[in-house]
Design an enzyme around this catalytic site. Sequence first.
Site, PDB file in Angstrom:
ATOM      1  N   GLU A 117       0.987  -1.306   0.053  1.00 35.24           N
ATOM      2  CA  GLU A 117       0.083   0.064   0.186  1.00 35.24           C
ATOM      3  C   GLU A 117       0.863   1.246  -0.005  1.00 35.24           C
ATOM      4  OE1 GLU A 117      -2.129  -0.042   4.127  1.00 35.24           O
ATOM      5  OE2 GLU A 117      -0.964  -1.915   3.973  1.00 35.24           O
ATOM      6  N   LYS A 119       2.339   4.648   1.293  1.00 33.00           N
ATOM      7  CA  LYS A 119       2.617   5.237   2.832  1.00 33.00           C
ATOM      8  C   LYS A 119       2.157   6.556   2.451  1.00 33.00           C
ATOM      9  CE  LYS A 119       5.808   5.400   6.273  1.00 33.00           C
ATOM     10  NZ  LYS A 119       5.783   6.854   6.528  1.00 33.00           N
ATOM     11  N   ASP A 121       1.595  10.497   3.236  1.00 33.09           N
ATOM     12  CA  ASP A 121       2.524  11.566   4.244  1.00 33.09           C
ATOM     13  C   ASP A 121       1.519  12.548   4.890  1.00 33.09           C
ATOM     14  OD1 ASP A 121       4.655  12.626   5.102  1.00 33.09           O
ATOM     15  OD2 ASP A 121       5.361  13.772   3.323  1.00 33.09           O
ATOM     16  N   TYR A 229      -5.393   1.719   7.375  1.00 33.39           N
ATOM     17  CA  TYR A 229      -4.358   0.702   7.085  1.00 33.39           C
ATOM     18  C   TYR A 229      -4.202  -0.429   8.034  1.00 33.39           C
ATOM     19  CZ  TYR A 229      -1.135   3.810   9.632  1.00 33.39           C
ATOM     20  OH  TYR A 229      -0.537   4.754  10.818  1.00 33.39           O
ATOM     21  N   LYS A 317      11.265   3.464   1.433  1.00 28.95           N
ATOM     22  CA  LYS A 317      10.662   4.932   1.167  1.00 28.95           C
ATOM     23  C   LYS A 317      11.091   5.627  -0.115  1.00 28.95           C
ATOM     24  CE  LYS A 317      10.134   7.470   4.607  1.00 28.95           C
ATOM     25  NZ  LYS A 317      10.761   7.854   5.844  1.00 28.95           N
ATOM     26  N   CYS A 411      16.174  47.750 -12.903  1.00 27.47           N
ATOM     27  CA  CYS A 411      16.248  46.597 -13.336  1.00 27.47           C
ATOM     28  C   CYS A 411      17.815  46.209 -13.437  1.00 27.47           C
ATOM     29  CB  CYS A 411      15.586  46.543 -14.707  1.00 27.47           C
ATOM     30  SG  CYS A 411      15.970  45.057 -15.871  1.00 27.47           S
ATOM     31  N   CYS A 414      18.791  46.198 -17.476  1.00 24.59           N
ATOM     32  CA  CYS A 414      18.680  47.275 -18.450  1.00 24.59           C
ATOM     33  C   CYS A 414      18.762  48.628 -17.761  1.00 24.59           C
ATOM     34  CB  CYS A 414      17.482  47.369 -19.296  1.00 24.59           C
ATOM     35  SG  CYS A 414      15.984  47.541 -18.482  1.00 24.59           S
ATOM     36  N   CYS A 429      10.225  45.056 -14.363  1.00 20.95           N
ATOM     37  CA  CYS A 429      10.712  46.229 -15.240  1.00 20.95           C
ATOM     38  C   CYS A 429      10.019  46.730 -16.037  1.00 20.95           C
ATOM     39  CB  CYS A 429      12.041  45.413 -15.783  1.00 20.95           C
ATOM     40  SG  CYS A 429      12.744  46.404 -17.310  1.00 20.95           S
ATOM     41  N   CYS A 435      14.539  46.338 -22.855  1.00 23.68           N
ATOM     42  CA  CYS A 435      15.381  45.408 -21.752  1.00 23.68           C
ATOM     43  C   CYS A 435      15.802  44.314 -22.588  1.00 23.68           C
ATOM     44  CB  CYS A 435      14.777  45.037 -20.567  1.00 23.68           C
ATOM     45  SG  CYS A 435      15.093  43.997 -19.593  1.00 23.68           S
TER      46      CYS A 435
HETATM   47  N1  5U1 Z   1       0.137   2.366   4.614  1.00 25.99           N
HETATM   48  C1  5U1 Z   1       0.321   2.197   5.934  1.00 25.99           C
HETATM   49  N2  5U1 Z   1       1.174   2.977   6.372  1.00 25.99           N
HETATM   50  N3  5U1 Z   1       1.426   2.779   7.487  1.00 25.99           N
HETATM   51  C2  5U1 Z   1       2.110   3.320   8.523  1.00 25.99           C
HETATM   52  N4  5U1 Z   1       0.584   1.080   6.575  1.00 25.99           N
HETATM   53  C3  5U1 Z   1       0.914   1.367   7.495  1.00 25.99           C
HETATM   54  N5  5U1 Z   1       1.234   0.721   8.873  1.00 25.99           N
HETATM   55  C4  5U1 Z   1       1.866   1.112   9.908  1.00 25.99           C
HETATM   56  C5  5U1 Z   1       2.396   2.551   9.680  1.00 25.99           C
HETATM   57  C6  5U1 Z   1       2.962   3.211  10.840  1.00 25.99           C
HETATM   58  O1  5U1 Z   1       2.131   0.451  11.037  1.00 25.99           O
HETATM   59  C7  5U1 Z   1       1.955  -0.876  10.725  1.00 25.99           C
HETATM   60  C8  5U1 Z   1       2.953  -1.592  11.762  1.00 25.99           C
HETATM   61  C9  5U1 Z   1       0.629  -1.263  11.360  1.00 25.99           C
END
Ligand code: 5U1
Length: 677
Positions: A117, A119, A121, A229, A317, A411, A414, A429, A435
């Site tokens: 899946e 991750k 941010d 998740y 990552k 500028c 020029c 400018c 110019c």
């Molecule tokens: N997609 C996903 N992100 N994430 C972050 N899965 C997932 N699992 C995580 C974390 C911190 O921890 C697992 C150990 C459940």
Amino acid sequence: MAKPSPSVIEHYEALKQQIEYHSKCYYLENSQEIPDAEFDRLFADLLQIEAQYPALVMPDSPSQRVGAEPLTEFESVTHELPMLSLDNAFGSEDMLAFDKRVRDRLKTEEAIEYACEPKFDGIAVSILYRDGNLQRAATRGDGSTGENITQNVRTIQSVPLKLRGDKIPAVLEVRGEVYMPHEGFAKLNQTVASRGDKVFVNPRNAAAGSLRQLDSRITAARPLECCVYSVGYVEGALPDTHLAILQVLSDWGFLVSDLRQSVMAAAGCEEYYQFLAAQRAQLPYDIDGIVFKVNRIDLQQQLGAVSRAPRWAIAHKFPAQEEITQLREVEFQVGRTGAITPVARLEPIFVGGVTVSNASLHNRDEIERLALKVGDFVVVRRAGDVIPQIVSVVHSRRPEQVFDIEFPSQCPVCQSDLVKVEGETIIRCTGGLVCAAQRKQAIKHFASRHAMDIEGLGDKLVEQLVDLDCVQSPADLYRLNAEQISQLERMGKKSAENLIAALQTSCATRLDRFLYALGIREVGQATAKNLASYFGSLEALQAASEEALQSVPDVGPVVAKFIAEFFCNANNLAVISALRENGVHWPDVAPATSLELPLEGKTYVITGTLASMDRNTAKEQLQALGAKVAGSVSAKTSALVAGANAGSKLSKAEDLGIDILDEAALVNLLKECEEAS
Ligand code: 5U1
């Protein structure tokens, strides 16, 4: 076992302090100072020293405790089961080693099935349900204790308040990531900026700031999403694989990633990694890697966890999109319309897959927003093919000697006066074609493919022609002779003759191309086309009032003012006359009394990933044809454009019986409309 030397101990203690400091910034204060990649490196250094000198490891080491203590504004919540973090892999070798560790521990030679899946941010959260009702939501905090943010999480549309479906456990704690999609982030920052407030540095910070509001009405107005998740504490039965669990979570009403997939062995993980890395820049939200988990829950249980992270999962990552480097100096560039742009010259740094040594600073306000000085260490971000940006200054690393950035008053090319138009952030400018910088850009634009399409007149050649004073305006291009051109660098007799022939060919053009080539502010190809069709001739366009100009679809008061101003300027009129005298011509067309654009009255929604263009280009092209492009599907939507991995918008459109266009159908539609207009 070797004893650590005093210098190793000193380095180790310094690392501990830095990690503590940055964890506190990240987890508790939402004021991330250094990029994730830098933090990961500090952590990796610490782990390496601890592996070499285990006697150094004390209970207060960051490796023994994740994150930092919670703040006091919110009530504390103790997680029933600790919220673990993930070990990181930074390349295929780390992934091979992970897969080997898994098989060694399980004492098997057989290929392991992994669930993969993205991750996200964002900010990790735990959400607890009793008898299917949302009861409590908490931040991760230090992994054992977080903050109670129930009221805030309840405001997130994608978090179900009540679960629906079969076999819902009596107690269910789900874990997921709260994040802010790009579209919402851009809108939020526009609103924030229009109020004169400080904009958010990135979607993650915006999500964190939104979640930590004591007033949940503010959170409710923020465009947050939550993708779950995993499951933490549970009283009741669950399926026996991770992917089957995600499926029941989806069935019960949670948002789960529609990019989840099952793969076999390290090779399958690598393939998935490459697949998602290629899509990353087009995704409508930020992801910073991929999580791979052993799919079978019984195997996960056999593998167990070490203090910080499970042995059955890893985060591969992506190459860092943010890195730290030093600002060497700031130069000021002049654009085609005279806009003065400060450009940061940086100590070269490898980020987002390329070496970056320049970044745009946009305008004076941006320098002020960053409180930037020459000599500062800065966080540089390069995401996808986007131009590198300076995200923030690392204030804790400011050297003793830094210098103020002096914005020029004249500028830099020029020496003409600079002006700041009221209501604009940009300083310009006033030199126009006097110019040299503006002249170069104007001529490059004039010669470009969608304008006069002068084959062989590349950027380097234009620069030489301007630097040697051979051309003062685009009209002078048509006065050049082959002998003059053949004197230029890398130009022989043949290529000079070819260029003269290309200039001759370009003389026979179309009105819309000519208008676009003039480089009138805000008049792009689509607007030029509409102006040409509406007025039919240059004379009619020149004579039009600002009011009349606004009868053209796509032309509002701002663009109308730019057009009118352009044709009031004596220099511009002289250039147009000279171009015509030198042979540039086009056929006039019958003016269209009313210009009905082919997609007028239609509303489209675009979702998913498009392969042949980005979503913004698709949006602009639809808009230029008269369509409206909306952010969400409703009964008023004429059609949904669904790219790859379209999610909930596709299901909603299907439910409402709205037409769905795949990418091929969109390309066809654009082509047909283009041909018809
Ligand atoms: N997609 C996903 N992100 N994430 C972050 N899965 C997932 N699992 C995580 C974390 C911190 O921890 C697992 C150990 C459940």
